[in-house]
Design an enzyme around this catalytic site. Structure first.
Site, PDB file in Angstrom:
ATOM      1  N   ARG A  99       0.860  -1.210  -0.011  1.00 57.87           N
ATOM      2  CA  ARG A  99       0.077  -0.236  -0.009  1.00 57.87           C
ATOM      3  C   ARG A  99       0.820   1.201  -0.046  1.00 57.87           C
ATOM      4  O   ARG A  99       1.706   1.326   0.879  1.00 57.87           O
ATOM      5  CB  ARG A  99      -0.928   0.049   1.229  1.00 57.87           C
ATOM      6  CG  ARG A  99      -1.750   1.452   1.454  1.00 57.87           C
ATOM      7  CD  ARG A  99      -2.609   1.507   0.483  1.00 57.87           C
ATOM      8  NE  ARG A  99      -3.538   2.685   0.982  1.00 57.87           N
ATOM      9  CZ  ARG A  99      -4.377   2.842   1.744  1.00 57.87           C
ATOM     10  NH1 ARG A  99      -4.719   1.945   2.518  1.00 57.87           N
ATOM     11  NH2 ARG A  99      -4.921   4.089   1.960  1.00 57.87           N
ATOM     12  N   ARG A 109      -6.217   0.592  -4.535  1.00 58.27           N
ATOM     13  CA  ARG A 109      -5.480   0.034  -3.303  1.00 58.27           C
ATOM     14  C   ARG A 109      -5.341  -1.067  -3.125  1.00 58.27           C
ATOM     15  O   ARG A 109      -6.031  -2.168  -3.314  1.00 58.27           O
ATOM     16  CB  ARG A 109      -5.738   0.856  -2.075  1.00 58.27           C
ATOM     17  CG  ARG A 109      -6.668   0.584  -1.297  1.00 58.27           C
ATOM     18  CD  ARG A 109      -7.885   1.453  -1.617  1.00 58.27           C
ATOM     19  NE  ARG A 109      -7.742   3.015  -1.759  1.00 58.27           N
ATOM     20  CZ  ARG A 109      -7.847   3.726  -0.986  1.00 58.27           C
ATOM     21  NH1 ARG A 109      -8.028   3.700   0.426  1.00 58.27           N
ATOM     22  NH2 ARG A 109      -7.402   5.154  -1.110  1.00 58.27           N
ATOM     23  N   ASP A 112      -6.479  -1.907   2.245  1.00 57.83           N
ATOM     24  CA  ASP A 112      -6.977  -1.018   3.159  1.00 57.83           C
ATOM     25  C   ASP A 112      -7.368  -1.669   4.339  1.00 57.83           C
ATOM     26  O   ASP A 112      -8.213  -2.582   4.034  1.00 57.83           O
ATOM     27  CB  ASP A 112      -8.246  -0.437   2.251  1.00 57.83           C
ATOM     28  CG  ASP A 112      -8.373   1.257   3.108  1.00 57.83           C
ATOM     29  OD1 ASP A 112      -7.596   1.680   3.486  1.00 57.83           O
ATOM     30  OD2 ASP A 112      -9.341   1.904   2.300  1.00 57.83           O
ATOM     31  N   ASP A 114      -9.188  -0.468   7.640  1.00 62.10           N
ATOM     32  CA  ASP A 114      -9.857   0.570   8.475  1.00 62.10           C
ATOM     33  C   ASP A 114     -10.208  -0.136   9.870  1.00 62.10           C
ATOM     34  O   ASP A 114     -10.987  -0.697   9.967  1.00 62.10           O
ATOM     35  CB  ASP A 114     -11.111   1.154   7.571  1.00 62.10           C
ATOM     36  CG  ASP A 114     -10.667   1.997   6.595  1.00 62.10           C
ATOM     37  OD1 ASP A 114      -9.482   2.352   6.452  1.00 62.10           O
ATOM     38  OD2 ASP A 114     -11.760   1.950   5.520  1.00 62.10           O
TER      39      ASP A 114
HETATM   40  N1  ROI Z   1     -14.910   1.336  -2.598  1.00 63.46           N
HETATM   41  C1  ROI Z   1     -15.367   0.000  -2.516  1.00 63.46           C
HETATM   42  N2  ROI Z   1     -16.436  -0.456  -3.063  1.00 63.46           N
HETATM   43  N3  ROI Z   1     -14.678  -0.740  -1.498  1.00 63.46           N
HETATM   44  C2  ROI Z   1     -13.725  -0.075  -0.416  1.00 63.46           C
HETATM   45  O1  ROI Z   1     -13.103  -0.488   0.149  1.00 63.46           O
HETATM   46  C3  ROI Z   1     -13.280   1.124  -0.938  1.00 63.46           C
HETATM   47  N4  ROI Z   1     -12.366   2.171  -0.252  1.00 63.46           N
HETATM   48  C4  ROI Z   1     -11.856   3.222  -0.559  1.00 63.46           C
HETATM   49  C5  ROI Z   1     -12.712   3.962  -1.620  1.00 63.46           C
HETATM   50  C6  ROI Z   1     -11.819   4.637  -2.832  1.00 63.46           C
HETATM   51  C7  ROI Z   1     -13.339   5.094  -1.066  1.00 63.46           C
HETATM   52  N5  ROI Z   1     -13.784   3.363  -2.406  1.00 63.46           N
HETATM   53  C8  ROI Z   1     -14.116   1.848  -2.101  1.00 63.46           C
HETATM   54  O2  ROI Z   1     -11.109   3.586   0.062  1.00 63.46           O
END
Ligand code: ROI
Length: 178
Positions: A99, A109, A112, A114
């Site tokens: 990442r 990415r 991610d 979170d």
């Molecule tokens: N869109 C989807 N469908 N899933 C994600 O995990 C995700 N993560 C993001 C952004 C770019 C906002 N869009 C996403 O960070």
């Protein structure tokens, strides 16, 4: 010490443990493998146990549409780390899986992670806002989260079941069952 005290004492031992929910997403370099390898890495975080994880969902990108679909899931952890120390570990795992921290905002990415919910805590820090402010708007977070904990009440947001009723299933498809 009576029985009540023994039980109270026993529960106190676990006061420092916190249940945390982690939103996982990837849309580059083999998203399903990225998530599988992130789950292994979560199991390696010190003082932390991976309790369970959700099904994998394919989801259309939120944000710029000129990027691949995502694979999303949610993991449940039990940890004695602080939220910020857990965040350090999550960011180290993201970096280890390629990442790029300063890449395009809302762009694609490889991984991610979170920090969605950290026990009952509400945190407003320069590095971290918990509960994650976007949970209520994201079906690719709510559907996997409800699989793990349909009775969760998120601080200042309410019950995940109520939140789930307010998002549709648009763009979302379960691809790997729990
Ligand atoms: N869109 C989807 N469908 N899933 C994600 O995990 C995700 N993560 C993001 C952004 C770019 C906002 N869009 C996403 O960070």
């Amino acid at each position: 010490m009576g029985l009540k005290d023994v039980i109270a004492d026993d529960q106190k031992k676990f006061d420092f443990m916190t249940i945390a929910y982690i939103g996982m997403g990837s849309n580059l370099d083999g998203p399903e493998l990225q998530l599988a390898s992130a789950l292994k890495a979560l199991q390696g975080i010190p003082s932390t146990e991976l309790l369970q994880y959700s099904s994998f969902y394919q989801s259309q990108p939120l944000g710029p549409q000129d990027q691949p679909d995502y694979v999303n899931a949610v993991a449940e952890l039990n940890t004695s780390l602080t939220a910020l120390t857990l965040l350090d570990h999550l960011q180290a795992i993201e970096s280890a899986q390629g990442r790029l921290r300063d890449a395009e905002r809302w762009g694609p990415r490889t991984l991610d992670l979170d920090l969605l919910v950290f026990g009952e805590q509400q945190i407003q820090d320069a590095r971290l806002t918990v509960p994650h402010p976007e949970i209520a708007r994201r079906n690719f977070v709510l559907f996997p989260l409800v699989e793990l904990t349909s009775d969760l009440v998120i601080p200042a947001m309410g019950s995940v079941n109520d939140l789930l009723k307010q998002v549709g299933t648009t763009g979302l498809r379960k691809i790997k069952h729990k």
